[in-house]
Motif scaffolding. Structure first.
Motif, short mmCIF file in Angstrom:
data_model
loop_
_atom_site.label_atom_id
_atom_site.label_comp_id
_atom_site.label_asym_id
_atom_site.label_seq_id
_atom_site.Cartn_x
_atom_site.Cartn_y
_atom_site.Cartn_z
N ARG A 91 -8.93 -0.43 54.75
CA ARG A 91 -8.97 -0.72 53.32
C ARG A 91 -7.94 0.11 52.55
NH1 ARG A 91 -13.87 -3.12 51.19
NH2 ARG A 91 -15.31 -3.75 52.84
N MET A 92 -7.65 1.29 53.07
CA MET A 92 -6.65 2.16 52.44
C MET A 92 -5.24 1.88 52.95
SD MET A 92 -8.56 5.87 52.36
CE MET A 92 -9.81 6.26 51.13
N GLU A 93 -5.11 0.83 53.72
CA GLU A 93 -3.81 0.42 54.27
C GLU A 93 -3.16 1.53 55.11
OE1 GLU A 93 -2.47 -0.51 50.22
OE2 GLU A 93 -2.10 -2.56 50.94
N GLN A 94 -4.00 2.33 55.75
CA GLN A 94 -3.55 3.41 56.63
C GLN A 94 -2.68 4.44 55.90
OE1 GLN A 94 -4.88 3.62 59.65
NE2 GLN A 94 -5.91 1.62 59.41
N ARG A 95 -2.89 4.56 54.60
CA ARG A 95 -2.15 5.54 53.80
C ARG A 95 -3.13 6.20 52.83
NH1 ARG A 95 2.85 2.80 51.02
NH2 ARG A 95 3.41 5.00 50.71
N PRO A 96 -4.00 7.08 53.34
CA PRO A 96 -5.08 7.62 52.51
C PRO A 96 -4.60 8.32 51.24
CG PRO A 96 -5.46 8.12 54.82
CD PRO A 96 -4.09 7.54 54.74
N TYR A 97 -3.63 9.20 51.37
CA TYR A 97 -3.17 9.95 50.19
C TYR A 97 -2.56 9.02 49.15
CZ TYR A 97 -0.92 13.47 47.27
OH TYR A 97 -0.53 14.25 46.20
N SER A 98 -1.70 8.14 49.59
CA SER A 98 -1.06 7.20 48.68
C SER A 98 -2.09 6.29 48.02
CB SER A 98 -0.01 6.37 49.42
OG SER A 98 0.55 5.39 48.58
N PHE A 99 -3.06 5.83 48.80
CA PHE A 99 -4.09 4.95 48.28
C PHE A 99 -4.86 5.64 47.15
CE2 PHE A 99 -8.41 3.31 48.14
CZ PHE A 99 -8.21 1.94 48.07
N VAL A 100 -5.28 6.88 47.40
CA VAL A 100 -6.05 7.61 46.39
C VAL A 100 -5.17 7.95 45.19
CG1 VAL A 100 -7.38 9.70 45.92
CG2 VAL A 100 -7.68 8.50 48.09
N TRP A 101 -3.95 8.38 45.45
CA TRP A 101 -3.04 8.76 44.36
C TRP A 101 -2.82 7.59 43.39
CZ3 TRP A 101 -0.71 13.29 42.86
CH2 TRP A 101 0.33 13.18 41.94
N ASP A 102 -2.64 6.40 43.93
CA ASP A 102 -2.33 5.23 43.11
C ASP A 102 -3.57 4.46 42.67
OD1 ASP A 102 0.40 5.70 43.29
OD2 ASP A 102 0.62 4.46 45.08
#
Length: 271
Positions: free
Chosen positions: A69-80
């Motif tokens: 669900r986070m598109e395998q980019r946890p930090y970027s997902f949360v940041w944006d």
């Protein structure tokens, strides 16, 4: 503390048995090891620790789903999150009492704090004194900051954000800090603002049962005082890294039996 010291060879043997790379695959920390960027590791680690209750296979499956669900980019997902990211990506996500509503608010609050502090470590460091005896104040402060990050945060979020100063053992956030602070081979050793000597052992029903059976813990309730009591006893064995003994108590508790090559401690040493 004399009884605890007599147990040191036995507990050290348990730590050596469980604290190995083979431990990773079946533990929630496995999701952190999939990522190379420390920012991804600390963000997904926070979710992994927050969801770390129940059957481990179920936890791992839910973390797989969350990473997708986070598109395998946890930090970027949360940041944006809520800016360029579609918040509906968390619709339908659930693990036990952690619902999609919790996932949205947890992520939105964390996003707000990341924009203020840049890293999860910095959020915890804001409530942590270098000379602090343990991480209780830092955990409590982190939970308060998360609850107050956004207006309208629902009170139900409190169940996922422990407050040691109100008595919670804060098992999941203690586990998270162990992952972030202690060096490998299992833990990540990413953070420097908190020392391993300040960590508090994650106390749950499994580790508590084993600690009491061995006479290391006397308090009956699995609360913050009990976590501090257990940590103090383990500091007597290893002042610079008491949380290493979490592998002994948790490993023995979750497996339900003593590894075949280890000798049980003398009965006189038990509670």
């Amino acid at each position: 503390m004399c009884r605890t010291r007599r147990l040191k060879p036995f507990l050290d043997s348990l730590v050596a048995h469980y604290e190995r790379p083979a431990f990773i695959a079946r533990d929630p920390i496995a999701v952190c090891h999939r990522f190379d960027d420390p920012r991804d590791q600390e963000v997904i680690g926070l979710y992994a620790a927050t969801l770390a209750w129940g059957q481990r296979r179920t936890i791992l499956n839910k973390l797989d789903e969350l990473c997708d669900r986070m598109e395998q980019r946890p930090y970027s997902f949360v940041w944006d999150f809520g800016r360029s990211r579609d918040v509906t990506r968390l619709d339908g996500f659930r693990h036990r009492t952690f619902t999609s509503v919790d996932a949205v608010w947890f992520t939105a609050c964390l996003s707000r704090l990341l924009h203020q502090y840049k890293t999860v470590e910095a959020i915890f460091a804001a409530g942590h004194a270098l000379g602090a005896l343990d991480t209780g104040p830092a955990i409590h402060d982190f939970s308060e900051r998360m609850m107050n990050a956004l207006a309208g945060t629902p009170p139900r979020m409190q169940k996922h954000l422990a407050r040691p100063l109100r008595g919670s053992a804060a098992k999941r956030l203690c586990l998270y800090l162990r992952w972030m602070v202690r060096p490998g081979p299992v833990d990540l050793g990413l953070w420097t603002s908190i020392g391993p000597h300040q960590l508090v052992l994650p106390l749950d029903v499994h580790s508590g049962r084993q600690a009491r059976a061995l006479g290391v813990l006397t308090r009956n309730s699995n609360d913050w005082q009990a976590a501090q009591e257990l940590t103090l006893a383990c500091r007597d064995l290893c002042q610079e890294d008491p949380a290493r003994y979490d592998y002994a108590f948790f490993g023995l508790g979750i497996s339900g039996e003593l590894p075949l090559h280890l000798t049980p401690p003398p009965a006189a040493n038990r509670a």
